[in-house]
Write an enzyme that holds these catalytic residues in place. Sequence first.
Site, PDB file in Angstrom:
ATOM      1  N   LYS A  92       0.745  -1.409   0.280  1.00 51.44           N
ATOM      2  CA  LYS A  92      -0.056   0.313   0.039  1.00 51.44           C
ATOM      3  C   LYS A  92       0.872   1.563  -0.124  1.00 51.44           C
ATOM      4  O   LYS A  92       0.667   2.033  -0.565  1.00 51.44           O
ATOM      5  CB  LYS A  92      -0.991   0.228   1.346  1.00 51.44           C
ATOM      6  CG  LYS A  92      -2.263   0.129   0.790  1.00 51.44           C
ATOM      7  CD  LYS A  92      -3.131  -0.479   2.801  1.00 51.44           C
ATOM      8  CE  LYS A  92      -2.340  -0.596   3.727  1.00 51.44           C
ATOM      9  NZ  LYS A  92      -2.556  -0.056   4.974  1.00 51.44           N
TER      10      LYS A  92
ATOM     11  N   ARG B  62     -10.084   2.190   8.324  1.00 50.42           N
ATOM     12  CA  ARG B  62     -10.036   1.156   8.290  1.00 50.42           C
ATOM     13  C   ARG B  62     -11.124   0.104   9.542  1.00 50.42           C
ATOM     14  O   ARG B  62     -11.033  -0.824  10.326  1.00 50.42           O
ATOM     15  CB  ARG B  62      -8.648   1.078   9.473  1.00 50.42           C
ATOM     16  CG  ARG B  62      -7.358   0.305   9.031  1.00 50.42           C
ATOM     17  CD  ARG B  62      -6.525   0.612  10.019  1.00 50.42           C
ATOM     18  NE  ARG B  62      -5.314   0.756   9.668  1.00 50.42           N
ATOM     19  CZ  ARG B  62      -3.976   0.600   9.326  1.00 50.42           C
ATOM     20  NH1 ARG B  62      -3.866   1.822   8.692  1.00 50.42           N
ATOM     21  NH2 ARG B  62      -2.875   0.176   9.119  1.00 50.42           N
TER      22      ARG B  62
ATOM     23  N   ARG C 280      10.150  -6.353   5.729  1.00 55.66           N
ATOM     24  CA  ARG C 280      10.432  -4.955   5.759  1.00 55.66           C
ATOM     25  C   ARG C 280      11.171  -4.190   6.270  1.00 55.66           C
ATOM     26  O   ARG C 280      11.305  -4.198   7.754  1.00 55.66           O
ATOM     27  CB  ARG C 280       8.910  -4.135   6.032  1.00 55.66           C
ATOM     28  CG  ARG C 280       8.652  -3.138   5.683  1.00 55.66           C
ATOM     29  CD  ARG C 280       7.617  -2.781   4.950  1.00 55.66           C
ATOM     30  NE  ARG C 280       6.102  -3.134   6.391  1.00 55.66           N
ATOM     31  CZ  ARG C 280       5.057  -2.531   7.019  1.00 55.66           C
ATOM     32  NH1 ARG C 280       4.429  -2.229   5.653  1.00 55.66           N
ATOM     33  NH2 ARG C 280       4.607  -2.539   7.350  1.00 55.66           N
TER      34      ARG C 280
ATOM     35  N   ARG D 254      10.309  -1.947  11.379  1.00 58.84           N
ATOM     36  CA  ARG D 254       9.240  -0.971  12.223  1.00 58.84           C
ATOM     37  C   ARG D 254       9.085  -1.719  13.404  1.00 58.84           C
ATOM     38  O   ARG D 254       9.394  -3.024  13.650  1.00 58.84           O
ATOM     39  CB  ARG D 254       8.397  -0.412  11.491  1.00 58.84           C
ATOM     40  CG  ARG D 254       7.821   0.687  10.708  1.00 58.84           C
ATOM     41  CD  ARG D 254       7.175   0.263  10.111  1.00 58.84           C
ATOM     42  NE  ARG D 254       5.432  -0.042  10.409  1.00 58.84           N
ATOM     43  CZ  ARG D 254       4.294   0.064   9.443  1.00 58.84           C
ATOM     44  NH1 ARG D 254       4.791   0.753   8.254  1.00 58.84           N
ATOM     45  NH2 ARG D 254       3.143   0.001  10.123  1.00 58.84           N
TER      46      ARG D 254
ATOM     47  N   ARG E  67      -2.050  -7.525  13.977  1.00 56.00           N
ATOM     48  CA  ARG E  67      -2.426  -6.471  12.741  1.00 56.00           C
ATOM     49  C   ARG E  67      -3.704  -7.459  11.740  1.00 56.00           C
ATOM     50  O   ARG E  67      -4.862  -6.836  11.544  1.00 56.00           O
ATOM     51  CB  ARG E  67      -1.198  -5.569  12.331  1.00 56.00           C
ATOM     52  CG  ARG E  67      -0.925  -4.846  13.415  1.00 56.00           C
ATOM     53  CD  ARG E  67       0.709  -4.126  13.294  1.00 56.00           C
ATOM     54  NE  ARG E  67       0.462  -3.951  12.417  1.00 56.00           N
ATOM     55  CZ  ARG E  67       2.262  -3.223  11.480  1.00 56.00           C
ATOM     56  NH1 ARG E  67       2.811  -4.291  12.035  1.00 56.00           N
ATOM     57  NH2 ARG E  67       2.398  -3.145   9.967  1.00 56.00           N
TER      58      ARG E  67
HETATM   59  P1  AMP Z   1       0.170   1.525   8.864  1.00 56.31           P
HETATM   60  O1  AMP Z   1       1.407   2.659   8.569  1.00 56.31           O
HETATM   61  O2  AMP Z   1      -1.192   2.255   8.188  1.00 56.31           O
HETATM   62  O3  AMP Z   1       0.220   0.275   8.819  1.00 56.31           O
HETATM   63  O4  AMP Z   1       0.152   1.966  10.234  1.00 56.31           O
HETATM   64  C1  AMP Z   1       0.173   1.773  11.699  1.00 56.31           C
HETATM   65  C2  AMP Z   1      -0.096   1.901  12.839  1.00 56.31           C
HETATM   66  O5  AMP Z   1      -1.683   3.155  12.589  1.00 56.31           O
HETATM   67  C3  AMP Z   1      -1.423   0.708  12.614  1.00 56.31           C
HETATM   68  O6  AMP Z   1      -1.786  -0.253  13.444  1.00 56.31           O
HETATM   69  C4  AMP Z   1      -2.821   1.120  13.727  1.00 56.31           C
HETATM   70  O7  AMP Z   1      -2.187   0.945  15.282  1.00 56.31           O
HETATM   71  C5  AMP Z   1      -2.736   2.929  13.490  1.00 56.31           C
HETATM   72  N1  AMP Z   1      -3.697   3.653  12.765  1.00 56.31           N
HETATM   73  C6  AMP Z   1      -2.735   3.878  11.185  1.00 56.31           C
HETATM   74  N2  AMP Z   1      -3.894   3.636   9.914  1.00 56.31           N
HETATM   75  C7  AMP Z   1      -5.274   4.186  11.506  1.00 56.31           C
HETATM   76  C8  AMP Z   1      -6.510   4.079  11.140  1.00 56.31           C
HETATM   77  N3  AMP Z   1      -7.668   4.375  10.189  1.00 56.31           N
HETATM   78  N4  AMP Z   1      -7.321   3.414  12.348  1.00 56.31           N
HETATM   79  C9  AMP Z   1      -7.036   3.474  13.331  1.00 56.31           C
HETATM   80  N5  AMP Z   1      -5.735   3.018  13.613  1.00 56.31           N
HETATM   81  C10 AMP Z   1      -4.919   3.555  12.912  1.00 56.31           C
END
Ligand code: AMP
Length: 229
Positions: free
Chosen positions: A17, A93, A130, A162, A173
């Site tokens: 993504k 999400r 990653r 990360r 996740r």
């Molecule tokens: P990502 O970089 O998109 O994988 O997001 C990393 C983390 O940020 C996720 O595992 C959540 O803890 C939090 N997060 C990001 N976007 C959202 C969202 N739309 N709703 C809730 N938590 C989010």
Amino acid sequence: MVPGARLVVLGKQGAGKGTQCVRLSHHYVVPHVSTGDMLRAAVKSGSALGEKVRQVMDRGELLGDDLIMEMVADRLSEPDCRARGFVLDGCPRTINQAQALAALLSPGDVDLVVDIEVPTAQVLRRLAGRRVCVDCGANYSVTSPPKVNWTCDVCGGEVVQREDDTEEAISRRLDIYEKQTAPLITWYTERGQLARVNGVGSPDAVLRRIIRAVEDRREGSSGVAARRS
Ligand code: AMP
């Protein structure tokens, strides 16, 4: 002039993504709006809110819908998003967030919601390898590292794994994805807004598929508009 776009990109963790959203934002000349990046910036700021956000993110859990949608509403109301559109990465999400986003954009809407599909076994392999830049968020992997000693090719920042790419957080996740985020596929399909794109292959090949889906949608809707007029 390149037309702008309002795109939402879905896909489980490790589906590519982030990589595709950066490329799409360059292609359509629109801002890349990543809720994960915004939250990581809050964590980096060292504020009290940032510390709370860090704890939730490190556990691999989701932040509250209200906090997320307030952040997204603020960002989408800025002039660059209003003028050209956006590539929204990591949001919605949950169904709640999707409803809030639809209300936010009304009477307009997104052009297309793209679901990047990659089998779970493959995303697990990708996530384990990653690596990301702590400063600009550029993506690398153990098989495709930066040119010089884990220093970002784009900005010179440090490239690391990360905090939430541990085995435990990854499986939480993916679990949350299945329970809370996968229902969005049905939600957007029912609204006729979803395009499924095969996410297996080189980043260039996947990007071409996504652009084709967006263009097909545009031609489809202008065809409908033309037939209606
Ligand atoms: P990502 O970089 O998109 O994988 O997001 C990393 C983390 O940020 C996720 O595992 C959540 O803890 C939090 N997060 C990001 N976007 C959202 C969202 N739309 N709703 C809730 N938590 C989010």
